[in-house]
Scaffold this motif. Structure first.
Motif, PDB file in Angstrom:
ATOM      1  N   VAL A 185       6.174  12.064 -14.027  1.00  0.00           N
ATOM      2  CA  VAL A 185       5.201  12.172 -12.972  1.00  0.00           C
ATOM      3  C   VAL A 185       5.202  11.055 -11.876  1.00  0.00           C
ATOM      4  CG1 VAL A 185       2.740  12.208 -12.888  1.00  0.00           C
ATOM      5  CG2 VAL A 185       3.739  13.441 -14.673  1.00  0.00           C
ATOM      6  N   LYS A 186       5.642  10.050 -12.511  1.00  0.00           N
ATOM      7  CA  LYS A 186       5.496   8.833 -11.605  1.00  0.00           C
ATOM      8  C   LYS A 186       6.844   8.942 -10.540  1.00  0.00           C
ATOM      9  CE  LYS A 186       5.860   3.670 -11.819  1.00  0.00           C
ATOM     10  NZ  LYS A 186       6.257   2.449 -12.616  1.00  0.00           N
ATOM     11  N   GLU A 187       7.755   9.485 -10.978  1.00  0.00           N
ATOM     12  CA  GLU A 187       9.026   9.637 -10.120  1.00  0.00           C
ATOM     13  C   GLU A 187       8.559  10.622  -8.839  1.00  0.00           C
ATOM     14  OE1 GLU A 187      12.646   8.957 -12.980  1.00  0.00           O
ATOM     15  OE2 GLU A 187      11.928  10.980 -12.738  1.00  0.00           O
ATOM     16  N   ILE A 188       7.748  11.569  -9.306  1.00  0.00           N
ATOM     17  CA  ILE A 188       7.305  12.451  -8.325  1.00  0.00           C
ATOM     18  C   ILE A 188       6.443  11.780  -7.234  1.00  0.00           C
ATOM     19  CG2 ILE A 188       6.188  14.596  -7.848  1.00  0.00           C
ATOM     20  CD1 ILE A 188       7.444  15.924 -10.286  1.00  0.00           C
ATOM     21  N   LEU A 189       5.409  10.849  -7.922  1.00  0.00           N
ATOM     22  CA  LEU A 189       4.713  10.361  -6.985  1.00  0.00           C
ATOM     23  C   LEU A 189       5.014   9.224  -6.292  1.00  0.00           C
ATOM     24  CD1 LEU A 189       1.663  10.069  -9.768  1.00  0.00           C
ATOM     25  CD2 LEU A 189       1.700  11.618  -7.828  1.00  0.00           C
ATOM     26  N   THR A 190       6.223   8.839  -6.438  1.00  0.00           N
ATOM     27  CA  THR A 190       6.947   7.836  -5.890  1.00  0.00           C
ATOM     28  C   THR A 190       8.051   8.470  -4.873  1.00  0.00           C
ATOM     29  OG1 THR A 190       8.177   7.187  -7.424  1.00  0.00           O
ATOM     30  CG2 THR A 190       6.237   5.993  -7.148  1.00  0.00           C
ATOM     31  N   HIS A 191       8.167   9.656  -4.876  1.00  0.00           N
ATOM     32  CA  HIS A 191       9.317  10.234  -4.364  1.00  0.00           C
ATOM     33  C   HIS A 191      10.610   9.735  -4.620  1.00  0.00           C
ATOM     34  CE1 HIS A 191       6.454  12.319  -1.593  1.00  0.00           C
ATOM     35  NE2 HIS A 191       5.610  11.270  -1.656  1.00  0.00           N
TER      36      HIS A 191
ATOM     37  N   PHE B  70      -3.047   3.272  -8.659  1.00  0.00           N
ATOM     38  CA  PHE B  70      -2.661   4.275  -7.806  1.00  0.00           C
ATOM     39  C   PHE B  70      -2.179   3.785  -6.329  1.00  0.00           C
ATOM     40  CE2 PHE B  70      -2.972   7.252 -11.319  1.00  0.00           C
ATOM     41  CZ  PHE B  70      -2.286   8.219 -11.223  1.00  0.00           C
ATOM     42  N   THR B  71      -3.297   2.744  -6.046  1.00  0.00           N
ATOM     43  CA  THR B  71      -3.269   2.458  -4.651  1.00  0.00           C
ATOM     44  C   THR B  71      -2.283   1.172  -4.437  1.00  0.00           C
ATOM     45  OG1 THR B  71      -5.189   1.204  -4.943  1.00  0.00           O
ATOM     46  CG2 THR B  71      -5.473   3.353  -4.119  1.00  0.00           C
ATOM     47  N   GLN B  72      -1.940   0.386  -5.562  1.00  0.00           N
ATOM     48  CA  GLN B  72      -0.867  -0.545  -5.351  1.00  0.00           C
ATOM     49  C   GLN B  72       0.591  -0.145  -5.036  1.00  0.00           C
ATOM     50  OE1 GLN B  72      -1.522  -2.869  -8.727  1.00  0.00           O
ATOM     51  NE2 GLN B  72      -0.356  -1.610 -10.186  1.00  0.00           N
ATOM     52  N   LYS B  73       1.156  -1.063  -4.480  1.00  0.00           N
ATOM     53  CA  LYS B  73       2.812  -0.767  -4.365  1.00  0.00           C
ATOM     54  C   LYS B  73       3.320  -0.758  -5.804  1.00  0.00           C
ATOM     55  CE  LYS B  73       6.795  -2.391  -2.070  1.00  0.00           C
ATOM     56  NZ  LYS B  73       7.633  -2.617  -3.166  1.00  0.00           N
ATOM     57  N   THR B  74       4.241   0.249  -5.855  1.00  0.00           N
ATOM     58  CA  THR B  74       5.005   0.371  -6.989  1.00  0.00           C
ATOM     59  C   THR B  74       6.277  -0.694  -7.278  1.00  0.00           C
ATOM     60  OG1 THR B  74       6.444   2.220  -6.316  1.00  0.00           O
ATOM     61  CG2 THR B  74       4.457   2.847  -7.518  1.00  0.00           C
ATOM     62  N   ASP B  75       6.864  -0.880  -8.400  1.00  0.00           N
ATOM     63  CA  ASP B  75       7.862  -1.768  -8.531  1.00  0.00           C
ATOM     64  C   ASP B  75       9.321  -1.320  -8.595  1.00  0.00           C
ATOM     65  OD1 ASP B  75       7.256  -0.534 -10.918  1.00  0.00           O
ATOM     66  OD2 ASP B  75       7.105  -2.296 -12.036  1.00  0.00           O
ATOM     67  N   THR B  76       9.177   0.192  -8.550  1.00  0.00           N
ATOM     68  CA  THR B  76      10.639   0.653  -8.687  1.00  0.00           C
ATOM     69  C   THR B  76      10.805   1.863  -7.757  1.00  0.00           C
ATOM     70  OG1 THR B  76       9.549   2.344 -10.380  1.00  0.00           O
ATOM     71  CG2 THR B  76      10.823   0.639 -11.199  1.00  0.00           C
ATOM     72  N   PRO B  77      11.619   2.073  -6.808  1.00  0.00           N
ATOM     73  CA  PRO B  77      12.618   0.875  -6.690  1.00  0.00           C
ATOM     74  C   PRO B  77      12.049  -0.294  -5.788  1.00  0.00           C
ATOM     75  CG  PRO B  77      13.359   2.564  -5.329  1.00  0.00           C
ATOM     76  CD  PRO B  77      12.395   2.956  -5.881  1.00  0.00           C
ATOM     77  N   PRO B  78      12.485  -1.519  -5.698  1.00  0.00           N
ATOM     78  CA  PRO B  78      11.902  -2.516  -4.806  1.00  0.00           C
ATOM     79  C   PRO B  78      12.091  -1.983  -3.429  1.00  0.00           C
ATOM     80  CG  PRO B  78      13.445  -3.484  -6.371  1.00  0.00           C
ATOM     81  CD  PRO B  78      13.784  -1.849  -6.536  1.00  0.00           C
ATOM     82  N   THR B  79      12.679  -1.268  -3.159  1.00  0.00           N
ATOM     83  CA  THR B  79      12.719  -1.012  -1.467  1.00  0.00           C
ATOM     84  C   THR B  79      11.829   0.038  -1.153  1.00  0.00           C
ATOM     85  OG1 THR B  79      14.586   0.675  -2.015  1.00  0.00           O
ATOM     86  CG2 THR B  79      15.046  -1.854  -1.413  1.00  0.00           C
ATOM     87  N   ASN B  80      11.294   0.617  -2.097  1.00  0.00           N
ATOM     88  CA  ASN B  80      10.188   1.676  -1.941  1.00  0.00           C
ATOM     89  C   ASN B  80       8.734   1.093  -1.768  1.00  0.00           C
ATOM     90  OD1 ASN B  80       8.402   4.031  -2.149  1.00  0.00           O
ATOM     91  ND2 ASN B  80       9.210   4.662  -4.019  1.00  0.00           N
TER      92      ASN B  80
END
Length: 1002
Positions: free
Chosen positions: A684-690, A905-915
């Motif tokens: 689910v997380k991979e989809i949400l972060t594209h 959900f609104t904070q920047k994710t940590d994977t990958p760093p460039t995302n």
């Protein structure tokens, strides 16, 4: 410079709070000028200085000339202006000051603003309304603002504030002019008003000493009598005046009142030596100026010969004789009294000297001419309008609130109707309600009959909550404050429903209604545009309610009554009330008009909410370049990919909160068909972060085309005989194709259903479309690639888990509860086409104008309801949805998500760093070498999304800011990229940040 000015202003305010009220410190310069002027004056000039006569700026040139002659003939010391118009008054003042040997002081009765007397000038809420405020610092701002307006007009004296205790409902002259019944409240607010006035160098004249509140006689018509004991007077009527005198107020107006406890002689206080000399001057140690009330009033001139009242007023101890009935006779009578020894010359000299010292301080020896150019703008600034609205807003008072009905909650359970009782038309109270919920509105007419009330009750039978606005309310005791038995009849016959009564008048008018079966009673004090709007907002929680009754109604509702309620929804305000500059925001208008001019979009809409209030909401341009239908703020747009954060994401967050979805779990666990594909281990997380490795899109319409029957290629980079449809530079299409069997059809066929006008889809092809997505190519590297496909799969997981279609689930759990009733999929089926903005003209596949049907091809083939696109909405509805996120998951008194979930959900994710992205949300790009969806001023904590049709929804928790941009830049051609090339959306956002004013901190 702007910041410096604000700091200076703040320091001035702080020092004003700490300083005494007087401002009449007798400087050596003032005394020297007064003494020099006094020595040069003739006896007639000295007498003339004691008078202020009436002037009107709404009369002709002949009147002005006669007034000029009068001023010069009798050496009059000042003018009190009444009805007229600002520029004309300024011109007259300039003339009279220029003609006068000694500076005139100019006065006005500007109790609640110069607009009380002058057309087109600012009029603030009456004093009783501001008496309901619990924030006394606003009264300082009110006094200072009115004083600033006075200075702009060359006015040096404001005959205000009214410091009378309003403790008699039958009082015909005080009423709404007083701060109220509570003596301490009247004192505090009078004190703040005076300090505000002095801070702007305008002389406040406190009135009406010793207290005009408890009378039922108008001193304009007769002499009122107050027969209370001295003990009672000290504890009530005199209380605020005595405390203000201790504070060293600079001036008092003496009322025409007969008060036997202070003087046994049957004299008005204004003519009583016992009251003015012995009590006021000696006992209370008052050292300021004494002004008479108007000396043309029947309460003082009745049974007296012309000029007699003026002589007695001087003998009694007054300094300034205001508005004599006949100036010539008054002066002649004073001269006669001087000759007869009734008035010693020393009295004239003493009073004249005191006046001159005050003139030096408040007028100066050489008054500057008033600049008439731009005068209206200086008297009606954006800040002034903001203060006016803030006063009305903070005065709203809630008296009754059974079962905590207000602010209204669970909108999905309410069937609301509003009634304008006593009104003929829809009013602003009712139209403001429409911002929160779909409400049916009714009006009774001015004089409804018994039969009309019975018929209305029948019409209201199906509603369970009725909002009554009492347009019959009156502030006049002579009209019984607007009481009508028809309103009683209506309320009694609606018993059993939840009934909310809004009363736009003096609270006394509620006396006959409070015992009726009402669930909530709201007082907004005046039938004014702003008070109507804020009363409606208060019902829904658009504003917090903290007002308190300034006067008592009954033992059940004494003075000070009031219930506080919180702010739970977006409200409606102006930029200056929320720390934004409307002057700066005006640049948005120009930028939007330019975008339309260069044909980046046919039209657009911009909404800004700050600190929980919508402060800017404007529509520009037209539905199309044909310019036939102008855009409006209630237009409905295809919001494209904002669907992701306005439909799919809230559903995912709610399921996450409920423990039904975990981010690191394979989506195939929630949507089993994925288990048979290479996507079974996508989380689910991979989809949400594209970062799932999914393709951006699949060419769904192209799959339906019969390639074998197609003459040539579908697309070419150059025009050919077949490829003659230009889509954009180096892209030409062949429109002469046909669809494969069991896919799409231009005609209605068996087992086909309408997709969009003129296009039908085979029922089985929708499944085929989904199959194409399930079997689309997967990139094993899982780099960041923005993809619509993942959100389509999330939609299927939501529907599998909830057992409901996405559109139904979102309507029941979000939109209906939010009052976002314009937010739907498949808008063409729900709304009148005149409100819907067309998104494009599809010349290739649908071969028609797309209006109310989703623009996105994949969403179209999925039936118009998809997880990545398909949602339609208005700017206000989108602001409500973004407000849920900004409010940490809460809105309208309901929790939609936990604060922890919103933060996650609104904070920047940590994977990958460039995302740069959050979970589903887009975020500002921190890498300056890359383009960003937000402007450079947007902080890292902000979040939102953009849409292909030219839309944007963005929230900034740090600045409590919501920005909505809607357009149809894809009309008529989706390949028009000028909106992005010109950075219109982010440039507007940049303007917003530059318009934020720094907080005023000393």
């Amino acid at each position: 410079m702007r910041n410096l000015n604000k700091i200076v202003t703040a320091i001035t305010i702080l020092l004003s709070f700490l300083s005494p009220l007087s401002g009449l410190a007798q400087s050596a310069e003032a005394e020297a000028w007064a003494d020099k002027s006094l020595q040069a004056m003739s006896p007639d000039e000295k007498i003339g200085q004691l008078f202020m006569i009436a002037a009107y700026s709404n009369k002709d040139k002949d009147y002005e000339d006669k007034l000029s002659k009068l001023l010069q003939t009798y050496h009059i010391g000042g003018i009190i202006f009444f009805q007229g118009e600002p520029v004309r008054q300024a011109e007259m003042t300039n003339r009279f000051q220029k003609e006068s040997k000694y500076p005139l002081w100019i006065g006005m009765d500007a109790e609640h603003g110069i607009g009380w007397r002058l057309q087109t000038a600012m009029e603030f809420p009456k004093m009783l309304i501001t008496g309901a405020l619990t924030n006394d610092s606003l009264i300082f701002r009110l006094g200072a603002t009115i004083a600033r307006h006075c200075r702009e007009l060359g006015v040096h004296i404001n005959f205000a504030p009214v410091s009378d205790i309003n403790n008699n409902p039958q009082n015909p002259v005080i009423g709404m002019r007083s701060f109220g019944e509570d003596r301490d409240n009247v004192y505090r607010k009078s004190q703040m008003y005076i300090k505000g006035s002095v801070s702007q160098h305008v002389l406040p004249v406190v009135k009406h000493f010793p207290g005009h509140g408890d009378t039922d006689t108008d001193s304009h018509k007769a002499l009122p009598e107050i027969n209370h004991s001295r003990t009672r007077l000290d504890s009530i009527e005199l209380y605020p005046f005595k405390k203000l005198i201790t504070d060293s107020i600079p001036a008092l107006m003496i009322a025409h009142l007969n008060i036997r406890a202070l003087d046994t002689c049957p004299l008005p206080a204004s003519l009583s030596p016992q009251i003015i000399k012995h009590f006021l001057r000696d006992s209370l140690s008052y050292s300021g100026l004494c002004f008479t009330d108007a000396l043309n009033m029947k309460g003082v001139v009745q049974d007296r010969k012309p000029g007699e009242a003026e002589v007695q007023a001087l003998i009694a101890g007054n300094d300034v004789l205001l508005f004599p009935q006949n100036i010539e006779q008054a002066i002649n009578r004073i001269k006669q009294a001087l000759k007869e020894g009734l008035i010693p010359q020393e009295i004239i000299d003493q009073r004249c000297r005191r006046i001159l010292i005050a003139k030096y301080q408040y007028v100066s020896p050489q008054p500057l001419p008033i600049q008439t150019e731009g005068l209206w703008s200086r008297l009606n600034t954006a800040e002034d309008f903001a203060l006016k609205q803030e006063l009305y807003k903070q005065a709203i008072t809630l008296l009754k609130n059974e079962a905590n009905l207000l602010p209204l909650k669970r909108l999905d359970t309410l069937r609301l109707a509003s009634v304008n009782f006593g009104g003929e038309k829809l009013n602003h109270f009712q139209t403001t309600l429409d911002h929160y919920e779909n409400i049916e509105h009714f009006q009774t007419g001015e004089k409804p009959s018994v039969e009309a009330i019975q018929e209305l009750v029948k019409k209201l039978a199906s509603y369970n909550c009725i909002l009554l606005y009492n347009s019959k309310a009156s502030n006049l005791a002579s009209r019984d404050f607007g009481y009508t038995p028809r309103l009683v009849q209506l309320i009694e016959q609606l018993k059993g429903k939840r009934i909310i009564l809004c009363h736009p008048g003096i609270p006394y008018g509620l006396k006959n209604y409070t015992a009726l079966p009402l669930d909530a009673i709201l007082v907004n004090y005046e039938d004014h545009l702003y008070s109507r709007q804020y009363a409606a907002q208060a019902i829904f929680g658009g504003i917090p309610v903290n007002g308190r009754l300034p006067v008592g109604i009954s033992p059940a509702y004494p003075v000070g009554s009031g219930i506080s309620t919180p702010k739970t929804r977006l409200g409606y305000s102006v930029p200056e009330m929320c720390g934004l500059s409307s002057r700066s925001l005006a640049s948005i208008d120009s930028l939007c008009k330019r975008a339309i001019q260069i044909k980046a979009t046919p039209g657009c809409q911009v909404l800004i909410a700050k600190n929980g209030y919508i402060v800017y909401n404007k529509a520009f341009g037209h539905h199309t370049y044909a310019k036939q239908i102008p855009n409006k703020t209630d237009n409905i747009y295809d919001i494209a990919s904002i669907t992701k954060i306005a439909a799919t994401l809230p559903a995912i967050m709610k399921l996450y909160d409920a423990g039904m979805i975990r981010l690191d779990t394979f989506l195939s666990n929630y949507y089993p068909p994925l288990k048979e594909t290479d996507k079974k281990e996508i989380t689910v997380k991979e989809i949400l972060t594209h970062t799932a490795g999914l393709k951006p899109i699949v060419p769904t319409f192209t799959y339906a085309i019969d390639k074998k029957a197609l003459p040539g290629q579908l697309f070419t980079v150059k025009p050919t005989a077949q490829n003659n449809l230009k889509l954009k530079n180096r892209l030409y299409a062949n429109p002469n194709y046909r669809f494969r069997d069991s896919t799409l059809s231009r005609k209605a066929l068996p087992d086909y259903e309408l997709l969009t006008p003129g296009l039908y889809i085979c029922k089985t092809y929708r499944d085929t479309t989904l199959c194409c997505i399930l079997n689309s190519e997967l990139n094993p590297k899982k780099d960041y690639v923005y993809s619509d496909l993942g959100f389509i799969l999330l939609q299927k997981a939501i529907e599998n888990l909830t057992g409901k279609p996405l559109d139904h689930y979102c309507w029941e759990n979000f939109y209906q509860k939010l009052g976002a009733y314009n937010t739907v999929f498949q808008a063409a089926k729900r709304f009148n086409a005149s409100r819907i903005i067309p998104s494009s003209v599809d010349k290739l596949y649908r071969k028609t104008e797309i209006k109310g049907y989703v623009h996105d091809p994949a969403a179209t083939l999925l039936g118009g309801v998809a997880g990545h696109a398909g949602l339609f909405s208005t700017a206000e509805d989108l602001a409500k949805i973004m407000a849920v996120y900004l409010n940490q998951g809460r809105y309208g008194g309901e929790y939609f998500f936990s604060p922890a979930t919103v933060r996650l959900f609104t904070q920047k994710t940590d994977t990958p760093p460039t995302n740069r992205r959050g979970l589903g949300f887009d975020k500002p790009e921190t890498d300056t070498t890359k383009s960003s969806p937000a402007c450079k001023n947007a902080p890292a904590c902000s979040f939102g999304h953009t849409g292909f049709t030219g839309t944007m929804a963005w929230a900034d928790p740090e600045n409590e800011l919501i920005y909505i941009f809607l357009s149809n830049r894809t009309y008529p051609n989706e390949f028009n990229t000028k909106l992005t090339e010109e950075s219109i959306r982010t440039k507007i956002q940049e303007i917003i940040y530059k318009a934020i004013c720094p907080p005023e901190t000393p």
